[in-house]
Write a protein that holds these residues in place. Structure first.
Motif, short mmCIF file in Angstrom:
data_model
loop_
_atom_site.label_atom_id
_atom_site.label_comp_id
_atom_site.label_asym_id
_atom_site.label_seq_id
_atom_site.Cartn_x
_atom_site.Cartn_y
_atom_site.Cartn_z
N CYS A 195 14.86 -6.15 -5.50
CA CYS A 195 13.29 -4.99 -4.69
C CYS A 195 12.41 -6.00 -4.07
CB CYS A 195 12.96 -5.42 -6.64
SG CYS A 195 11.64 -3.42 -5.99
N ASP A 196 12.22 -4.66 -2.41
CA ASP A 196 11.30 -5.69 -2.12
C ASP A 196 9.96 -5.34 -2.59
OD1 ASP A 196 12.65 -6.52 0.02
OD2 ASP A 196 13.09 -4.99 1.38
N GLY A 197 9.84 -3.69 -2.78
CA GLY A 197 8.43 -3.27 -3.24
C GLY A 197 7.99 -4.57 -4.90
N CYS A 198 9.02 -4.46 -5.77
CA CYS A 198 7.92 -5.43 -7.35
C CYS A 198 8.05 -6.63 -6.11
CB CYS A 198 10.21 -5.53 -7.42
SG CYS A 198 10.08 -3.96 -8.40
N ILE A 199 8.88 -6.87 -5.30
CA ILE A 199 8.28 -8.64 -4.57
C ILE A 199 7.32 -8.56 -3.59
CG2 ILE A 199 8.96 -10.55 -2.77
CD1 ILE A 199 12.14 -9.31 -3.31
N THR A 200 6.85 -7.50 -3.41
CA THR A 200 5.21 -7.31 -2.63
C THR A 200 4.65 -6.82 -4.09
OG1 THR A 200 3.83 -6.14 -0.71
CG2 THR A 200 5.40 -5.05 -2.11
N VAL A 201 4.74 -6.51 -5.08
CA VAL A 201 3.74 -6.43 -5.49
C VAL A 201 3.26 -7.13 -7.05
CG1 VAL A 201 3.30 -5.24 -8.13
CG2 VAL A 201 4.17 -3.57 -5.71
N GLN A 238 0.80 -1.04 0.06
CA GLN A 238 0.59 -0.01 -0.49
C GLN A 238 0.55 0.99 -0.15
OE1 GLN A 238 -2.99 -0.64 3.71
NE2 GLN A 238 -3.67 -1.77 1.87
N GLN A 239 1.97 1.12 0.74
CA GLN A 239 3.01 2.43 0.93
C GLN A 239 3.85 2.87 -0.71
OE1 GLN A 239 5.64 0.94 3.79
NE2 GLN A 239 4.52 2.07 5.22
N ILE A 240 4.06 1.28 -1.37
CA ILE A 240 4.58 1.63 -2.36
C ILE A 240 3.71 2.26 -3.47
CG2 ILE A 240 5.65 0.57 -4.66
CD1 ILE A 240 7.05 0.36 -2.36
N SER A 241 2.33 1.89 -3.26
CA SER A 241 1.76 2.55 -4.43
C SER A 241 0.77 4.06 -4.22
CB SER A 241 -0.46 1.53 -4.17
OG SER A 241 -1.50 1.89 -4.97
N SER A 242 1.12 4.15 -2.88
CA SER A 242 0.85 6.01 -2.49
C SER A 242 1.71 6.65 -3.46
CB SER A 242 0.94 5.35 -1.48
OG SER A 242 0.48 7.43 -0.39
N ALA A 243 3.13 5.92 -2.91
CA ALA A 243 4.68 6.42 -3.22
C ALA A 243 4.21 6.82 -4.33
CB ALA A 243 5.39 5.77 -2.67
N VAL A 244 3.67 5.81 -5.65
CA VAL A 244 3.89 5.69 -6.97
C VAL A 244 2.97 6.31 -7.46
CG1 VAL A 244 3.39 4.31 -8.83
CG2 VAL A 244 5.39 3.31 -7.48
N GLY A 245 1.81 6.81 -6.99
CA GLY A 245 1.09 7.65 -7.07
C GLY A 245 1.09 9.14 -6.82
N GLU A 246 2.13 9.30 -6.59
CA GLU A 246 2.66 10.76 -5.50
C GLU A 246 3.70 11.30 -6.62
OE1 GLU A 246 1.69 13.20 -3.55
OE2 GLU A 246 0.44 12.15 -2.93
N ILE A 247 4.48 9.91 -7.40
CA ILE A 247 5.58 10.27 -8.27
C ILE A 247 4.52 10.54 -9.88
CG2 ILE A 247 6.96 9.06 -10.36
CD1 ILE A 247 7.65 7.48 -7.48
N ALA A 248 3.36 9.88 -10.15
CA ALA A 248 2.81 9.77 -10.85
C ALA A 248 1.64 11.42 -11.00
CB ALA A 248 1.41 9.08 -11.41
N LYS A 249 1.26 12.00 -9.88
CA LYS A 249 1.24 13.72 -9.63
C LYS A 249 2.41 14.51 -10.35
CE LYS A 249 -1.64 12.41 -5.60
NZ LYS A 249 -2.08 12.89 -4.82
N LEU A 250 3.19 13.85 -10.22
CA LEU A 250 4.18 14.86 -10.03
C LEU A 250 5.56 14.63 -11.94
CD1 LEU A 250 6.57 14.98 -7.55
CD2 LEU A 250 5.20 16.89 -7.88
N SER A 251 5.52 13.48 -12.56
CA SER A 251 5.44 13.43 -13.28
C SER A 251 4.52 11.90 -14.19
CB SER A 251 7.10 12.27 -13.04
OG SER A 251 7.62 12.43 -14.72
N PRO A 252 3.60 12.22 -14.96
CA PRO A 252 2.94 11.63 -15.00
C PRO A 252 3.25 10.83 -16.82
CG PRO A 252 2.15 13.67 -15.04
CD PRO A 252 2.85 13.88 -14.30
N ASP A 253 3.58 11.17 -17.32
CA ASP A 253 4.45 11.17 -18.56
C ASP A 253 5.28 9.15 -17.99
OD1 ASP A 253 3.33 12.09 -20.37
OD2 ASP A 253 4.91 13.80 -20.47
#
Length: 125
Positions: free
Chosen positions: A61-67, A10-25
């Motif tokens: 990559c722990d984030g990759c492992i959980t996803v 969930q934390q990874i998803s939230s962090a990626v969401g923040e990146i998507a807001k700043l750099s959607p492309d």
């Protein structure tokens, strides 16, 4: 349990969401790349996720492992299938260590060929 993987996902998803807001492309490109692989239809989703999980382990990559664990389970992967995929990752990592060990010996041979006394002299680099 070493880590609360569900919370971490969930934390990874939230962090990626923040990146998507700043750099959607950037995130859109990443998602598009992943989707392009699925379009060939040669491998089923479960197999792709098992491969992704094995790669995630080799990349540490722990984030990759959980996803990818989550996605593999959603696509029907069993514990036994995950363990087999992880066994492949372990074997490849051992193989890579073996190959790079050969490279280290090659580097040693190159180093000592230039100076025959280099192998026996102390402090020589």
């Amino acid at each position: 349990m070493m880590l609360d993987w569900n919370e971490y996902r969930q934390q990874i998803s939230s962090a990626v969401g923040e990146i998507a807001k700043l750099s959607p492309d950037t995130v859109r490109g990443y998602v598009q790349m992943g989707g392009a692989v699925a379009k060939t239809g040669k491998l089923d989703a479960k197999t792709r996720e098992l491969i992704a999980l094995a790669v995630a382990v080799t990349r540490q990559c722990d984030g990759c492992i959980t996803v990818h664990t989550d996605a593999a389970v959603k696509h029907g992967a069993t514990r036994e299938e995950i363990v087999e995929a992880l066994g492949v990752a372990i074997a490849i990592n051992a193989g890579a260590a073996l190959v790079y060990s050969a490279r280290a010996l090659d580097a040693y041979a190159a180093r000592t060929a230039a100076s025959p006394t280099a192998a026996t002299s102390s402090g020589s680099q």
